[in-house]
Motif scaffolding. Structure first.
Motif, PDB file in Angstrom:
ATOM      1  N   UNK A 133       0.839  -1.206   0.000  1.00  0.00           N
ATOM      2  CA  UNK A 133       0.000   0.000   0.000  1.00  0.00           C
ATOM      3  C   UNK A 133       0.871   1.253   0.000  1.00  0.00           C
ATOM      4  N   UNK A 134       1.951   1.248   0.783  1.00  0.00           N
ATOM      5  CA  UNK A 134       2.870   2.397   0.800  1.00  0.00           C
ATOM      6  C   UNK A 134       3.512   2.604  -0.566  1.00  0.00           C
ATOM      7  N   UNK A 181       1.779   4.419   8.507  1.00  0.00           N
ATOM      8  CA  UNK A 181       1.474   5.176   7.287  1.00  0.00           C
ATOM      9  C   UNK A 181       0.454   4.443   6.403  1.00  0.00           C
ATOM     10  N   UNK A 182       0.542   3.121   6.338  1.00  0.00           N
ATOM     11  CA  UNK A 182      -0.441   2.369   5.546  1.00  0.00           C
ATOM     12  C   UNK A 182      -1.838   2.548   6.135  1.00  0.00           C
ATOM     13  N   UNK A 183      -1.947   2.520   7.454  1.00  0.00           N
ATOM     14  CA  UNK A 183      -3.228   2.750   8.129  1.00  0.00           C
ATOM     15  C   UNK A 183      -3.741   4.156   7.843  1.00  0.00           C
ATOM     16  N   UNK A 184      -2.827   5.119   7.852  1.00  0.00           N
ATOM     17  CA  UNK A 184      -3.205   6.512   7.572  1.00  0.00           C
ATOM     18  C   UNK A 184      -3.753   6.655   6.151  1.00  0.00           C
ATOM     19  N   UNK A 185      -3.107   5.977   5.198  1.00  0.00           N
ATOM     20  CA  UNK A 185      -3.584   6.023   3.811  1.00  0.00           C
ATOM     21  C   UNK A 185      -4.997   5.469   3.711  1.00  0.00           C
ATOM     22  N   UNK A 186      -5.257   4.321   4.347  1.00  0.00           N
ATOM     23  CA  UNK A 186      -6.576   3.690   4.270  1.00  0.00           C
ATOM     24  C   UNK A 186      -7.662   4.569   4.893  1.00  0.00           C
ATOM     25  N   UNK A 187      -7.303   5.318   5.931  1.00  0.00           N
ATOM     26  CA  UNK A 187      -8.294   6.182   6.591  1.00  0.00           C
ATOM     27  C   UNK A 187      -8.494   7.501   5.842  1.00  0.00           C
ATOM     28  N   UNK A 188      -7.388   8.121   5.420  1.00  0.00           N
ATOM     29  CA  UNK A 188      -7.480   9.456   4.814  1.00  0.00           C
ATOM     30  C   UNK A 188      -7.766   9.413   3.316  1.00  0.00           C
ATOM     31  N   UNK A 189      -7.352   8.350   2.660  1.00  0.00           N
ATOM     32  CA  UNK A 189      -7.601   8.206   1.224  1.00  0.00           C
ATOM     33  C   UNK A 189      -8.492   6.976   1.027  1.00  0.00           C
ATOM     34  N   UNK A 190      -9.761   7.126   1.342  1.00  0.00           N
ATOM     35  CA  UNK A 190     -10.669   5.976   1.364  1.00  0.00           C
ATOM     36  C   UNK A 190     -10.730   5.249   0.024  1.00  0.00           C
ATOM     37  N   UNK A 191     -10.495   5.983  -1.054  1.00  0.00           N
ATOM     38  CA  UNK A 191     -10.548   5.358  -2.383  1.00  0.00           C
ATOM     39  C   UNK A 191      -9.448   4.305  -2.553  1.00  0.00           C
ATOM     40  N   UNK A 192      -8.329   4.472  -1.821  1.00  0.00           N
ATOM     41  CA  UNK A 192      -7.262   3.459  -1.891  1.00  0.00           C
ATOM     42  C   UNK A 192      -7.759   2.137  -1.316  1.00  0.00           C
ATOM     43  N   UNK A 193      -8.433   2.226  -0.166  1.00  0.00           N
ATOM     44  CA  UNK A 193      -9.007   1.027   0.430  1.00  0.00           C
ATOM     45  C   UNK A 193     -10.080   0.423  -0.462  1.00  0.00           C
ATOM     46  N   UNK A 252     -11.183  -5.783  -5.051  1.00  0.00           N
ATOM     47  CA  UNK A 252     -10.469  -6.979  -5.515  1.00  0.00           C
ATOM     48  C   UNK A 252     -10.644  -8.173  -4.584  1.00  0.00           C
ATOM     49  N   UNK A 253     -10.736  -7.908  -3.272  1.00  0.00           N
ATOM     50  CA  UNK A 253     -10.777  -8.985  -2.280  1.00  0.00           C
ATOM     51  C   UNK A 253     -12.061  -8.929  -1.466  1.00  0.00           C
ATOM     52  N   UNK A 254     -12.685 -10.091  -1.287  1.00  0.00           N
ATOM     53  CA  UNK A 254     -13.954 -10.173  -0.553  1.00  0.00           C
ATOM     54  C   UNK A 254     -13.797 -10.839   0.810  1.00  0.00           C
ATOM     55  N   UNK A 255     -12.649 -11.456   1.055  1.00  0.00           N
ATOM     56  CA  UNK A 255     -12.473 -12.226   2.284  1.00  0.00           C
ATOM     57  C   UNK A 255     -11.084 -11.948   2.870  1.00  0.00           C
ATOM     58  N   UNK A 293      -8.524  -1.995   6.440  1.00  0.00           N
ATOM     59  CA  UNK A 293      -8.467  -2.691   5.152  1.00  0.00           C
ATOM     60  C   UNK A 293      -9.833  -3.281   4.804  1.00  0.00           C
ATOM     61  N   UNK A 294     -10.515  -3.825   5.805  1.00  0.00           N
ATOM     62  CA  UNK A 294     -11.841  -4.421   5.578  1.00  0.00           C
ATOM     63  C   UNK A 294     -12.907  -3.358   5.346  1.00  0.00           C
TER      64      UNK A 294
END
Length: 633
Positions: free
Chosen positions: A89-90, A201-213, A219-222, A242-243
């Motif tokens: 993700x980074x 930083x990966x956690x920050x990306x997932x929270x602040x840039x929701x489109x990345x998550x 792509x992943x359902x499980x 991530x979920x």
């Protein structure tokens, strides 16, 4: 699908849309259940993809092996450590939160120390005053104080503390926040991050840039998580982010009795409380031990009452607790017993012939092995053995190996003054006034040719070779072959005088080549940056030599089982560790003892010396470990 017990089968075939919590005791088939759940998802959906998260690269490799017969495994399942997923993700989206491209991972404690001290200097802070070192005689304590501050920084990151929480936690230290910020800024300015930052930083990306998550969730359902009892806050919150709201099919498998990484902020509360609060999983429990003998299960239940149930077909096994005069007598007894077992050759409880590769000696820490290693090398019964190590990269020790390693780091990140200064010191040349020049290695090479070092032209040549590498498609094999020949030629001329240095140079160059081969065979990427990150993440650690006797600390042997286990050095103050004073720490030590005992599939021998030599020469009487006393009741 392989044979499963009724309880295991119910979990594997549970409805796919729901979250699942599995509390699985040692030997109950936890990893089997997780792997077969992945298989079930892939075989019973048309396109669904799975992320399976492990705590070690070795565990990820083992899971891939279990599922290698599944045709679509490569396309539909990503099996990796939590840090590997976070690093991806980074690499892809770090720029969205202002991180520089091609981030360098400072995985070495020494590098973190250098950056920390530099951050103090750059902010005009007197280092000795800051570290409360005012007496010249106690400056040796500075190292400990630096390590303590860096440990606090790690706590901040693993607990994902914000500014207000940091100031509250360290309220007695007014400058803590500003010093922490200075350290973080120095890392980024040098083009790098430390290992703890990967998740932050990966956690920050997932929270602040929701489109990345959203991209990952499309792509992943499980998501499946192994060893979930060892999650710390940063790891758990990363998985949760991530979920997002979309992924509800989350399987977490773990055993609270095997939580042994409290020093990394781990807590079984994330598996047993937070996961339940956040995901409302269906809960299952597996207590039947299919792996260990009755003798082993009996000892395990004395450490953790009612944690294990013996299956109906379990073997009787053997267990002995032996008191010896001292460490030398303990080591000799173990060697004699191993010889006796090897001579026994066969036993109905051991599959095939009894051999060294079916035996492991475990201790709380590696220092306990000192007397045993002497006995194994020079005693009456000398056995080949291997000390199982962590997945962390071992730094080269030869001059050539150091130059090659540091040159690769600097080629990837010309702002990396930390490794740059080390390289200049290694080459015995002056450091540049400015960092960042693209031809830095070529400049260093010119200076190195006139330097007072061993084989200056060879060191200079490898700098030029690394400078000329294509970063996207580096021909590492060609580089290795050139310098293997070059060092062999030096050996023919200078071998008599410098045989040790040249031999070690060849060994480390060969290890570098093997790392590249492993990197390519695992399909981890193509570029030099991907190669370097794979090394930092421990993905290219040597496969452990399974031939011969295994020696391992408990923490390093986690996930590995042997037919015959020797658990040595079971003295109070050694196991449990003398620093474990609080109830929580003692509980974790008991968990560690439980893990050690349950590594045995058939027979276990537990030993302790009545006295031990202290490092300063004094002999000290020992008390048997409280865990030994529990198991003797």
């Amino acid at each position: 699908m392989i044979n499963l017990s009724n309880d295991q089968s119910i979990i594997v075939k549970a409805p796919l849309e729901q979250a699942i919590q599995v509390l699985a005791s040692a030997g109950s088939g936890k990893t089997r259940v997780l792997a077969e759940r992945v298989r079930y998802i892939i075989e019973n959906t048309r396109k669904d993809r799975v992320i399976a998260l492990t705590f070690t690269n070795k565990a990820a490799e083992e899971m891939k092996t279990r599922l290698e017969d599944l045709k679509e495994i490569e396309d539909r399942c990503w099996i990796a450590t939590i840090h590997t997923v976070a690093q991806r993700i980074l690499d892809q989206y770090g720029h969205t939160i202002g991180l520089p491209s091609e981030l360098h991972i400072y995985e070495r404690d020494q590098d973190r120390e250098i950056i920390f001290l530099q951050s103090l200097r750059e902010n005009g802070i007197d280092i000795d005053a800051f570290l409360d070192v005012v007496d010249e005689r106690i400056k040796k304590d500075r190292e400990g104080k630096i390590q303590e501050r860096l440990r606090q920084f790690s706590i901040v990151k693993r607990e994902l503390l914000n500014e207000q929480e940091i100031k509250k936690k360290y309220k007695d230290n007014e400058n803590f926040w500003s010093v922490f910020q200075a350290y973080q800024n120095s890392l980024i300015e040098s083009g790098g991050i430390d290992f703890d930052d990967i998740l932050v930083y990966a956690h920050k990306i997932l929270l602040e840039q929701s489109w990345c998550g959203d991209i990952y969730r499309a792509q992943y359902s499980h998501v499946c998580v192994d060893e979930a009892q060892d999650l710390n806050k940063a790891q758990y919150e990363f998985v949760k982010a991530l979920c997002g709201e979309e992924i509800t099919s989350v399987l977490m498998v773990g055993d609270p009795n095997q939580m042994i990484y409290g020093f990394n902020g781990s807590s079984y509360d994330y598996l047993c409380k937070r996961f339940i609060e956040d995901f409302h999983p269906v809960q299952y429990e597996l207590k039947e031990n299919f792996r260990s003998s009755k003798a082993v299960i009996q000892l395990a239940n004395k450490l953790k009452h009612g944690s294990q149930m013996a299956s109906s077909f379990v073997l009787d096994g053997r267990s002995e607790i032996i008191e010896l005069k001292d460490e030398d007598a303990e080591a000799l007894w173990i060697c004699e017993k191993i010889h006796e077992l090897i001579q026994e050759k066969t036993n109905p409880e051991i599959e095939k012939e009894i051999s060294l590769d079916k035996i492991a000696v475990i201790a709380r820490n590696q220092f306990v092995f000192h007397s045993l290693e002497k006995c194994l090398k020079g005693g009456k019964h000398q056995f080949p053995y291997s000390l199982k190590k962590s997945e962390r990269y071992v730094e080269p020790s030869s001059l050539f190996g150091k130059v090659l390693d540091l040159a690769v780091r600097l080629r990837l990140n010309t702002k990396d003054w930390v490794d740059g200064k080390k390289l200049c010191s290694t080459l015995n040349i002056d450091t540049p006034k400015m960092w960042g020049s693209e031809d830095l290695l070529s400049i260093f090479a010119e200076n190195a040719r006139n330097s007072n070092i061993l084989f200056p032209n060879t060191q200079a040549d490898v700098l030029v070779a690394v400078q000329n590498l294509d970063l996207d498609q580096p021909n590492i094999l060609k580089l290795c072959h050139i310098f293997i020949s070059s060092i062999e030629e030096l050996g023919a001329i200078e071998g008599l005088k410098y045989s040790n240095e040249l031999e070690r140079s060849l060994q480390e160059l060969q290890a570098f080549k093997e790392c590249w081969t492993t990197f390519k065979s695992k399909g981890l990427g193509e570029s030099l940056a991907a190669f370097r990150n794979a090394i930092a993440l421990g993905q290219l650690a040597d496969d452990f030599n399974l031939s011969g006797l295994t020696l391992s600390t408990v923490h390093n042997i986690k996930g590995l089982e042997k037919d015959i286990i020797f658990l040595m050095g079971m003295c109070e103050g050694v196991f449990p560790d003398y620093r474990a004073c609080k109830e929580q720490k003692l509980e974790e030590e008991q968990n560690t003892a439980f893990v050690a005992v349950t590594r045995s599939k058939r027979w276990i021998y537990i030993t302790y010396p009545k006295q031990r030599r202290m490092p300063w020469g004094e002999t000290k009487v020992q008390k048997p470990s409280r865990f030994v006393q529990k198991m003797q009741k």
